[in-house]
Design a protein around this motif. Structure first.
Motif, PDB file in Angstrom:
ATOM      1  N   LEU A  96       0.824  -1.173   0.104  1.00 53.38           N
ATOM      2  CA  LEU A  96      -0.185   0.060  -0.059  1.00 53.38           C
ATOM      3  C   LEU A  96       1.036   1.426   0.101  1.00 53.38           C
ATOM      4  CD1 LEU A  96      -2.936   1.099   0.127  1.00 53.38           C
ATOM      5  CD2 LEU A  96      -2.905   0.882   2.390  1.00 53.38           C
ATOM      6  N   LEU A  97       1.955   1.268   0.498  1.00 56.53           N
ATOM      7  CA  LEU A  97       2.831   2.300   0.709  1.00 56.53           C
ATOM      8  C   LEU A  97       3.267   2.688  -0.655  1.00 56.53           C
ATOM      9  CD1 LEU A  97       4.766   4.603   2.055  1.00 56.53           C
ATOM     10  CD2 LEU A  97       6.300   2.882   2.515  1.00 56.53           C
ATOM     11  N   ASP A  98       3.633   1.698  -1.168  1.00 57.91           N
ATOM     12  CA  ASP A  98       4.290   2.228  -2.712  1.00 57.91           C
ATOM     13  C   ASP A  98       3.108   2.552  -3.599  1.00 57.91           C
ATOM     14  OD1 ASP A  98       6.856   1.746  -2.021  1.00 57.91           O
ATOM     15  OD2 ASP A  98       6.514  -0.650  -2.049  1.00 57.91           O
ATOM     16  N   VAL A 114       2.492  10.209   2.994  1.00 59.56           N
ATOM     17  CA  VAL A 114       2.772   9.071   3.389  1.00 59.56           C
ATOM     18  C   VAL A 114       4.499   8.621   3.231  1.00 59.56           C
ATOM     19  CG1 VAL A 114       2.171   6.615   4.017  1.00 59.56           C
ATOM     20  CG2 VAL A 114       0.799   8.308   3.086  1.00 59.56           C
ATOM     21  N   LYS A 115       5.035   8.462   4.213  1.00 63.12           N
ATOM     22  CA  LYS A 115       6.704   8.436   4.178  1.00 63.12           C
ATOM     23  C   LYS A 115       7.250   6.939   4.318  1.00 63.12           C
ATOM     24  CE  LYS A 115       6.821  12.892   3.835  1.00 63.12           C
ATOM     25  NZ  LYS A 115       6.419  13.241   2.457  1.00 63.12           N
ATOM     26  N   LYS A 116       8.538   6.737   3.496  1.00 68.68           N
ATOM     27  CA  LYS A 116       8.992   5.388   3.654  1.00 68.68           C
ATOM     28  C   LYS A 116      10.350   5.620   4.527  1.00 68.68           C
ATOM     29  CE  LYS A 116       9.302   2.237   0.409  1.00 68.68           C
ATOM     30  NZ  LYS A 116       9.797   1.488  -0.708  1.00 68.68           N
ATOM     31  N   GLY A 117      10.308   4.935   5.761  1.00 66.87           N
ATOM     32  CA  GLY A 117      11.564   5.186   6.671  1.00 66.87           C
ATOM     33  C   GLY A 117      12.102   3.832   6.798  1.00 66.87           C
ATOM     34  N   CYS A 118      11.602   2.692   6.704  1.00 64.81           N
ATOM     35  CA  CYS A 118      12.319   1.401   7.041  1.00 64.81           C
ATOM     36  C   CYS A 118      11.939   0.499   5.958  1.00 64.81           C
ATOM     37  CB  CYS A 118      12.173   1.099   8.392  1.00 64.81           C
ATOM     38  SG  CYS A 118      10.728   0.410   8.811  1.00 64.81           S
ATOM     39  N   ASN A 119      10.630   0.644   5.756  1.00 59.09           N
ATOM     40  CA  ASN A 119      10.014  -0.603   4.861  1.00 59.09           C
ATOM     41  C   ASN A 119      10.098  -1.918   5.418  1.00 59.09           C
ATOM     42  OD1 ASN A 119       8.854  -0.911   2.237  1.00 59.09           O
ATOM     43  ND2 ASN A 119      10.647  -1.606   1.186  1.00 59.09           N
ATOM     44  N   ALA A 120      10.087  -1.844   6.708  1.00 58.85           N
ATOM     45  CA  ALA A 120      10.249  -3.112   7.507  1.00 58.85           C
ATOM     46  C   ALA A 120       9.408  -3.165   8.745  1.00 58.85           C
ATOM     47  CB  ALA A 120      11.783  -3.640   7.814  1.00 58.85           C
ATOM     48  N   SER A 121       8.305  -2.414   8.836  1.00 62.78           N
ATOM     49  CA  SER A 121       7.185  -2.426  10.132  1.00 62.78           C
ATOM     50  C   SER A 121       8.073  -1.867  11.344  1.00 62.78           C
ATOM     51  CB  SER A 121       6.727  -3.724  10.197  1.00 62.78           C
ATOM     52  OG  SER A 121       6.344  -4.212   9.008  1.00 62.78           O
ATOM     53  N   ALA A 122       9.110  -1.169  11.200  1.00 65.37           N
ATOM     54  CA  ALA A 122       9.710  -0.811  12.220  1.00 65.37           C
ATOM     55  C   ALA A 122       9.912   0.620  12.797  1.00 65.37           C
ATOM     56  CB  ALA A 122      11.036  -1.509  12.309  1.00 65.37           C
ATOM     57  N   CYS A 123       9.338   1.533  11.977  1.00 73.06           N
ATOM     58  CA  CYS A 123       9.415   3.054  12.260  1.00 73.06           C
ATOM     59  C   CYS A 123       8.191   3.742  12.323  1.00 73.06           C
ATOM     60  CB  CYS A 123      10.431   3.717  11.359  1.00 73.06           C
ATOM     61  SG  CYS A 123       9.576   3.866   9.688  1.00 73.06           S
ATOM     62  N   GLY A 124       7.136   3.274  11.625  1.00 71.37           N
ATOM     63  CA  GLY A 124       5.900   4.139  11.823  1.00 71.37           C
ATOM     64  C   GLY A 124       5.736   5.271  10.875  1.00 71.37           C
ATOM     65  N   ALA A 125       6.737   5.650  10.069  1.00 68.59           N
ATOM     66  CA  ALA A 125       6.613   6.784   9.407  1.00 68.59           C
ATOM     67  C   ALA A 125       5.526   6.659   7.966  1.00 68.59           C
ATOM     68  CB  ALA A 125       7.758   6.893   8.397  1.00 68.59           C
ATOM     69  N   CYS A 126       5.262   5.376   7.717  1.00 69.49           N
ATOM     70  CA  CYS A 126       4.293   5.169   6.617  1.00 69.49           C
ATOM     71  C   CYS A 126       2.802   4.824   7.215  1.00 69.49           C
ATOM     72  CB  CYS A 126       4.829   3.866   5.927  1.00 69.49           C
ATOM     73  SG  CYS A 126       4.408   2.250   7.017  1.00 69.49           S
ATOM     74  N   THR A 127       2.640   5.208   8.612  1.00 65.82           N
ATOM     75  CA  THR A 127       1.057   4.813   9.043  1.00 65.82           C
ATOM     76  C   THR A 127      -0.159   5.665   8.095  1.00 65.82           C
ATOM     77  OG1 THR A 127       2.182   4.863  11.341  1.00 65.82           O
ATOM     78  CG2 THR A 127      -0.075   4.888  11.285  1.00 65.82           C
ATOM     79  N   THR A 158      -2.338   1.497  10.539  1.00 64.28           N
ATOM     80  CA  THR A 158      -1.662   0.279   9.929  1.00 64.28           C
ATOM     81  C   THR A 158      -0.402   0.734   9.425  1.00 64.28           C
ATOM     82  OG1 THR A 158      -3.958  -0.267   9.668  1.00 64.28           O
ATOM     83  CG2 THR A 158      -2.408  -1.349   8.166  1.00 64.28           C
ATOM     84  N   LEU A 159       0.529   0.041   9.303  1.00 66.82           N
ATOM     85  CA  LEU A 159       1.747   0.222   8.577  1.00 66.82           C
ATOM     86  C   LEU A 159       1.358  -0.012   7.242  1.00 66.82           C
ATOM     87  CD1 LEU A 159       4.151  -1.279  11.469  1.00 66.82           C
ATOM     88  CD2 LEU A 159       3.528   1.287  10.915  1.00 66.82           C
ATOM     89  N   SER A 160       1.610   0.892   6.325  1.00 65.37           N
ATOM     90  CA  SER A 160       1.243   0.663   4.897  1.00 65.37           C
ATOM     91  C   SER A 160       2.518   0.040   4.161  1.00 65.37           C
ATOM     92  CB  SER A 160       0.996   2.023   4.384  1.00 65.37           C
ATOM     93  OG  SER A 160       1.988   2.739   4.353  1.00 65.37           O
ATOM     94  N   CYS A 161       3.610   0.096   4.798  1.00 64.61           N
ATOM     95  CA  CYS A 161       4.857  -0.563   4.085  1.00 64.61           C
ATOM     96  C   CYS A 161       4.432  -2.243   4.251  1.00 64.61           C
ATOM     97  CB  CYS A 161       6.095  -0.272   4.620  1.00 64.61           C
ATOM     98  SG  CYS A 161       6.314  -0.866   6.252  1.00 64.61           S
ATOM     99  N   SER A 162       3.649  -2.601   5.006  1.00 65.31           N
ATOM    100  CA  SER A 162       3.532  -4.061   5.057  1.00 65.31           C
ATOM    101  C   SER A 162       2.080  -4.630   5.083  1.00 65.31           C
ATOM    102  CB  SER A 162       4.108  -4.486   6.625  1.00 65.31           C
ATOM    103  OG  SER A 162       3.601  -3.837   7.496  1.00 65.31           O
TER     104      SER A 162
HETATM  105  S1  FES Z   1       8.135   2.513   6.342  1.00 61.78           S
HETATM  106 FE1  FES Z   1       9.011   1.963   8.621  1.00 61.78          FE
HETATM  107  S2  FES Z   1       7.043   1.004   9.505  1.00 61.78           S
HETATM  108 FE2  FES Z   1       6.695   1.225   7.468  1.00 61.78          FE
END
Ligand code: FES
Ligand code: FES
Lengths: 771, 150
Positions: free
Chosen positions: B22-24, B34-47, B55-59
């Motif tokens: 969803l993030l992409d 909506v920002k990409k910080g880690c692409n690994a459900s670990a930073c929250g920037a893509c909420t 919801t973490l849109s990167c995952s």
């Molecule tokens: S980009 Fe970091 S949690 Fe989704």
């Protein structure tokens, strides 16, 4: 000296805070052109290898691949990725691509394709023939190791920095004031110890990002998350052989830098791809690349010998350091020198002081600029040693600091000896409220009640620790900023500055300074910053220079503008300049008056039409240090050795706080980042040199769960050479947590942890070893 | 493939590749808040909020949000503006890369638990990393914002 400020030193919301929270999309990747080619980097799987050949023929056949760059088709010019002034104090030891890969993750090729998937697919088809070499992974064994990390021809230093690549030396340095060995002989107390600090990751939330396009004049336009757009343009021009006038570098909003973005990361690749394909391109580092393939803090080993006489006066300090710059020597010498130059002057009563050592290459990811820039490593060692000395002398560690530390109107010979890779500049501390900071912090933490420790429950003890710190405010005579102000119709001002806002709020701070001087409000000041086409030069955001250098620049420009406006108004009203008063809105001279708005309208549309504008520059002649006293209280479990921060008190002298809330944010953000380094930010490599801590799930930065109460105060201080009395505040916050925590651990358990981060395991080990 | 969902009150159809997150999808379709910080459900920037839940849109696979309601900060502009004033007063904003996601999480918290304790605030926001601030200031700002006291 001090006056009643209206805008400066008053709470002013950051000018972009609201828009950013509302999601306005002005970060680098938000601005990439649609349909940009996506660049992915093929990275070395080996810590050290010679690249015998690269075969891209299969990769090039993948449909959608636009361009592949390797050592065989890019300019071969040595440069440094460090965004520093010219000539750089870092060795020119990097090529865009090279015959060697020097760490796991070093760049071997760049693939540009219409999509990320295609780029990645093509990357798999590149065949690289590596001759695997023996890596150097232990920085204590790097010097004169038989594995020479930079055997290549053509690399060089720009001026003498002790560069000796055949010995794996990126830089080295020695200095001595007085005779340390002689003075130590006369001391009643001597302590000696060694401290190791790790390769902390910057972990800014926005990854390194850039994109490039050609404008309608076929000029190269690069958007980059850089802290130094002007240095980037210069280095790009020299390395690519493209004239400066063909390059424009724009820094949009940046999501944190902390020094990690004072460098090139993907920019050379974007530039080359776009120049070759004539298509827009972009390169966004993955989080794994940010951790593993950008920059870290320089890991160091610092050995100290400190001697004092019975009267409590520290007579001599001997400081030897060894720094690991990783694969490339970026910021190698300058970070190293700061270990001495921004820490040792704190104890200026000494008769002799010696500092020196090596900065070695290893096959780790390159170390680079990082907030604190050597000072945090030095502070951890020196401030731990001061506690050791106090313990040995049976003295309160705060008293020992009070007796020996820098006071107002004093100096240290180190200032004159040590500068930015060269000699320094002598200076007297015109503002130094360190004694107050120490006294006030001691009250706030309730030191006398809490020191050294208290049982607070079964297996629970609380202890306190303290440390003091200093930093600088820009690099004298080198760092320069400039600012242009023009008057708009309506009576507002357009301000363009080279100064680089990387999230610390420099645009807001500059708007406040201009508004204060021109007696207007921040909403009448439009700021545009960091665009090499449109804004005048600035060295960039580093070395704690922005408030002091760029702030003074803006102040100079605003006062010039004021003079100019008064002159224009006098001419318009047909009166003598000396008779005109200006209150920010109205010019008056006797009976006559004229509004700023009418003057602006008149000059643009009616009579003697002309643009009213000024440009001013500034460079410092000194670098007035901010000072800080920090006190931490922690609770330890005496069975598991786990701990948490209860409270962290800081009192800072950074002169006038231009924006008190932003200053507080700088201090507190620094403390928490420093606390991460002190407590949890563990960097782990496997035995092949591959970094294992490559995302936030394994590299633990402080979260809301582990931050204790922060008490942040500022001393009433005024730096006469600073803008409205200000000094810098961007870095000093980070310096103290390692020493404060180390001292608190000692006060809790009676053991000293000599390695960062101070994990429960390390405390346990130290306790066990003592028993 | 086609995915139909409601984005900030408007029904939209996204053409996505299978396996696309969803993030992409959001960013390629111009939703860049909506920002990409880690692409690994670990930073929250893509909420983002999916049916009101952070919801973490990167995952999250875009295909899985068929028929759902997705909210980004674009749909809470007024609230974000108000919250930012509290952030400003506390010195809680710096680079802003974490800000838009925080505004969404605070919105969701408010819906779920209008008067949270400080501990509840910290717990609810813990997945949203911020590397710039001292974190305490952000907690203070959210606490004051939700408490309604300026
Ligand atoms: S980009 Fe970091 S949690 Fe989704
Ligand atoms: S303000 Fe920069 S990450 Fe939070």
């Amino acid at each position: 000296m001090k006056k009643n400020f209206r805008v400066v030193n008053n709470v002013t919301p950051s000018i972009d805070g609201k828009g950013l929270m509302q999601g306005r999309s002005f970060y680098t990747d938000d601005l990439a052109q649609q349909n940009s080619l996506v660049i992915k980097l093929l990275r070395s799987p080996h810590a050290f290898a010679r690249i015998k050949s690269i075969d891209v023929s299969e990769a090039e056949k993948v449909p959608g691949v636009a361009c592949i760059l390797t050592k065989d088709n890019v300019p071969h010019v040595p440069f440094t990725r460090a965004g520093q002034g010219y000539p750089e104090p870092s060795p020119h030891d990097k090529f865009i691509f090279d015959d060697y890969a020097r760490y796991v993750g070093d760049e071997v090729a760049a693939v540009a394709a219409v999509s990320e998937e295609i780029a990645l697919e093509a990357m798999k088809k590149i065949k690289v023939d590596y001759e695997v070499l023996e890596p150097v992974l232990d920085f204590e064994k790097a010097y004169e190791n038989k594995s020479v990390i930079h055997p290549e021809e053509g690399i060089h230093e720009m001026f003498p920095i002790g560069f000796d690549p055949k010995k794996n030396l990126a830089a080295s340095y020695e200095m001595e004031v007085g005779n340390v060995d002689e003075e130590l002989k006369k001391c009643d107390y001597i302590v000696e110890d060694t401290f190791y600090s790790q390769a902390q990751a910057h972990a800014m939330l926005e990854p390194h990002t850039c994109n490039a396009r050609l404008d309608e004049h076929n000029r190269l336009v690069v958007y980059s998350t850089t802290q130094t757009p002007f240095h980037m343009r210069r280095i790009m021009s020299k390395t690519l052989g493209l004239p400066v006038e063909k390059i424009r570098v724009i820094k949009p909003r940046v999501g944190g830098g902390f020094g990690g973005k004072q460098a090139f990361h993907g920019e050379m690749f974007c530039a080359l791809v776009t120049l070759r394909t004539k298509k827009p391109s972009k390169c966004v580092f993955t989080r794994e690349e940010v951790f593993g393939c950008s920059y870290t803090r320089h890991p160091m080993k610092i050995t100290l010998k400190v001697g004092a006489t019975k009267d409590g006066i520290i007579q001599a300090i001997d400081c030897r350091a060894l720094s690991d710059t990783g694969a490339y020597g970026e910021h190698a010498l300058t970070v190293f020198m700061i270990v001495g130059s921004k820490v040792l002057p704190l104890y200026n009563k000494v008769k002799a002081v010696k500092f020196g050592g090596h900065v070695v290459y290893t096959n780790h990811v390159s170390a680079g600029a990082y907030r604190g820039y050597g000072a945090i490593q030095g502070n951890y060692a020196v401030e731990s040693m001061i506690d050791e000395l106090a313990e040995k002398m049976g003295m309160d560690p705060i008293k020992l600091r009070e007796l020996n530390s820098m006071k107002e109107k004093e100096t240290s010979p180190i200032f004159e000896i040590m500068g930015e890779g060269t000699e320094g500049t002598a200076m007297i501390m015109e503002s130094c409220k360190l004694p107050y900071c120490i006294k006030r912090g001691r009250e706030l933490i309730e030191w006398d009640k809490k020191w050294p420790r208290k049982e607070v429950g079964p297996h629970k003890v609380r202890s306190v620790g303290c440390a003091i710190a200093m930093q600088g405010s820009g690099i004298p005579f080198l760092d320069m900023g400039s600012c242009t102000i023009k008057l708009n119709d309506g009576g507002s001002y357009m301000v363009t500055v080279g100064a680089t806002d990387i999230g610390q709020g420099s645009d807001t701070m500059i708007a406040q300074i201009v508004a204060e001087e021109l007696q207007t409000t921040v909403d009448k000041v439009i700021i545009y910053s960091s665009d090499t086409d449109l804004t005048p030069y600035d060295c960039g955001a580093y070395a704690s220079s922005t408030t002091y250098v760029s702030g003074n620049t803006a102040w100079n420009a605003a006062s010039k503008m004021r003079e100019r406006l008064v002159k224009e108004a006098a001419e318009y009203m047909n009166v003598k300049v000396g008779t005109v008063e200006f209150d920010g809105k109205m010019f008056t001279s006797g009976e006559k008056s004229l509004s700023l708005e009418d003057l602006a309208t008149n000059r643009l549309y009616n009579q003697d039409t002309r643009q009213i504008a000024v440009t001013e520059s500034f460079h410092g002649h000194v670098s007035p240090p901010p000072f800080m006293a920090a006190f931490g209280e922690f609770e330890f479990d005496t069975e598991t050795f786990e701990y948490k921060m209860i409270k962290y008190v800081t009192v800072t002298d950074c002169g006038t706080t231009i924006n008190p809330m932003l200053a507080k944010g700088q201090v507190e953000g620094g403390i928490i980042q420093g606390y991460g380094m002190a407590s949890t930010e563990e960097v782990i490599y496997n035995d092949k040199g591959k970094l294992l801590t490559t995302n936030f799930d394994v590299y633990h930065i402080p979260t809301r769960a582990e931050v204790g109460e922060l008490v942040t105060e500022f001393a009433d201080s005024y730096e006469p050479t600073g803008p409205f009395g200000a000094k810098s505040v961007g870095e000093i916050g980070i310096d103290t947590p390692p020493a404060v925590l180390c001292n608190a651990v000692y006060n809790a358990f009676g053991v000293r942890v000599h390695h960062l981060p101070i994990t429960p395991e390390r405390i346990f080990k130290a306790v066990k070893e003592r028993k | 493939m086609e995915v139909k969902f409601n984005l900030n009150g408007l029904d939209v159809v996204y053409h996505v590749k299978p396996g696309e997150y969803l993030l992409d999808s959001l960013r390629t379709n111009g939703v860049k808040s909506v920002k990409k910080g880690c692409n690994a459900s670990a930073c929250g920037a893509c909420t983002v909020l999916v049916d009101g839940k952070p919801t973490l849109s990167c995952s999250v696979l875009t295909a899985s949000i068929e028929g759902k309601k997705v909210m980004t900060v674009e749909s809470i502009q007024e609230e974000a503006a108000q919250l930012s004033e509290y952030f400003a007063k506390e010195g809680a904003d710096q680079c802003g890369y974490c800000s838009a996601a925080l505004a969404l999480v605070v919105h969701a918290l408010k819906e779920e638990n209008p008067h949270p304790t400080r501990q509840e605030i910290n717990d609810y926001l813990v997945g949203n990393l911020c590397r710039c601030t001292g974190l305490q200031s952000q907690g203070n700002a959210v606490e004051k914002y939700l408490g309604g006291k300026k």
